[in-house]
Design a protein around this motif. Structure first.
Motif, short mmCIF file in Angstrom:
data_model
loop_
_atom_site.label_atom_id
_atom_site.label_comp_id
_atom_site.label_asym_id
_atom_site.label_seq_id
_atom_site.Cartn_x
_atom_site.Cartn_y
_atom_site.Cartn_z
N MET A 1 0.83 -1.20 0.00
CA MET A 1 0.00 0.00 0.00
C MET A 1 0.86 1.25 0.00
N PRO A 2 0.45 2.30 -0.72
CA PRO A 2 1.21 3.56 -0.65
C PRO A 2 1.29 4.09 0.77
N ASN A 3 2.40 4.69 1.06
CA ASN A 3 2.66 5.18 2.41
C ASN A 3 3.09 6.64 2.32
N LEU A 4 2.37 7.54 2.98
CA LEU A 4 2.70 8.97 2.98
C LEU A 4 3.17 9.37 4.36
N SER A 5 4.39 9.88 4.45
CA SER A 5 4.92 10.40 5.71
C SER A 5 5.40 11.82 5.47
N PHE A 6 5.29 12.67 6.50
CA PHE A 6 5.67 14.06 6.30
C PHE A 6 5.91 14.76 7.63
N VAL A 7 6.62 15.88 7.53
CA VAL A 7 6.74 16.86 8.61
C VAL A 7 6.49 18.23 8.01
N PHE A 8 5.63 19.01 8.67
CA PHE A 8 5.32 20.38 8.26
C PHE A 8 5.67 21.31 9.41
N LEU A 9 6.54 22.28 9.14
CA LEU A 9 7.03 23.20 10.17
C LEU A 9 6.70 24.64 9.82
N ASP A 10 6.28 25.39 10.82
CA ASP A 10 6.14 26.84 10.69
C ASP A 10 7.47 27.45 11.15
N CYS A 11 8.18 28.10 10.25
CA CYS A 11 9.52 28.61 10.58
C CYS A 11 9.48 29.73 11.61
N HIS A 19 3.14 13.17 10.23
CA HIS A 19 2.64 11.80 10.20
C HIS A 19 3.83 10.90 9.92
N LEU A 20 4.09 9.97 10.80
CA LEU A 20 5.24 9.07 10.70
C LEU A 20 6.54 9.85 10.48
N PRO A 21 6.82 10.84 11.32
CA PRO A 21 7.96 11.74 11.08
C PRO A 21 9.33 11.08 11.18
N ASP A 22 9.42 10.00 11.92
CA ASP A 22 10.72 9.35 12.11
C ASP A 22 10.82 8.02 11.38
N GLN A 23 9.90 7.80 10.46
CA GLN A 23 9.95 6.58 9.66
C GLN A 23 11.08 6.65 8.65
#
Length: 252
Positions: A1-11, A19-23
């Motif tokens: 299955m496709p897997n989407l992981s991300f980190v979004f930061l406000d500078c 979501h799954l930031p350390d994967q």
């Protein structure tokens, strides 16, 4: 299955959503960002020079993305231009020229010195995989590590300001606009590095609104079911939709 992981930061506030930031994820060409950082930091430290000539040979020519593979052997370009080609158009031959110049071990040592414990370059582009890294191919990282690296570059906290500015200028020249920048309104600015393979799409970048407020998004869509090299690759579209949502560009 496709897997989407991300980190979004406000500078501005350091607020984060993820979501799954350390994967651990496959980098594909995202690993070219740590290579760029190392090369330009070496130049700032006097261990290399931006105008240092790098000579193209038949042996170093590499398939896939880029233009250097089509030029005549013997052509010489300054290190700065080779870095630009690696970053803006993801030139694989330029990448291998830089890996040959600096070495895999030194590039990885720089990543460790910068606190990037999982970010690892394993080999030259299109070199064979070894058993210990076959699951990742060219390189490995995590969304957190790439987001934090970009945030430090944006804050001019990674190296001296001129080096960070040069990195940012090269990232701003990125030619692949199918992911994070895809739905950005006019006046928004993107500077980033993308990566793609048959089973993945990645994009890590700094997004700046017209009012100057900046954000970082490091997004990795992996385990795609089938190769699709069109602009509507489902992984690319997923990252573009994620960017639109977290940046609230539609006011929703």
């Amino acid at each position: 299955m496709p897997n989407l992981s991300f980190v979004f930061l406000d500078c501005a506030t350091s607020a984060e959503s993820s979501h799954l930031p350390d994967q651990p994820v496959k980098t594909a060409s995202i690993i070219k960002l740590p290579i760029l950082v190392h090369a330009l930091m070496c130049a700032a430290e006097g261990a290399a020079a931006l105008d240092e000539p790098m000579t193209l040979t038949e042996a170093i020519k590499t398939p896939g993305m880029g233009v250097l593979k089509g030029l005549s052997a013997g052509v010489s370009l300054p290190l700065r231009d080779v870095c630009w080609l690696m970053t803006a158009i993801s030139d694989n031959t330029a990448t291998n020229l830089l890996i040959e110049r600096f070495g895999v071990d030194a590039i990885n040592a720089r990543s460790r010195a910068l606190g990037l414990e999982r970010t690892t370059l394993f080999r030259k582009v299109f070199a064979p995989n070894a058993a210990h890294h076959a699951q990742f191919g060219l390189g490995a990282t995590t969304p957190h590590e790439m987001a934090n690296l970009l945030a430090r570059i944006h804050a001019r906290a990674l190296a001296d300001a001129p080096t960070c500015d040069l990195i940012l200028n090269m990232l701003a020249a990125q030619q692949d606009r199918t992911m994070i920048p895809r739905y950005l309104p006019e006046g928004w600015h993107y500077a980033g590095k993308t990566g793609a393979d048959d089973d993945l799409r990645n994009d890590c970048g700094i997004i700046t609104r017209p009012d100057g407020r900046a954000f970082v998004l490091a997004a990795f869509c992996q385990n795609l079911p089938a190769p699709d090299w069109s602009v509507d690759n489902p992984g690319a579209v997923a990252i573009a939709q994620l960017a639109r949502r977290v940046l609230n560009v539609n006011g929703s």
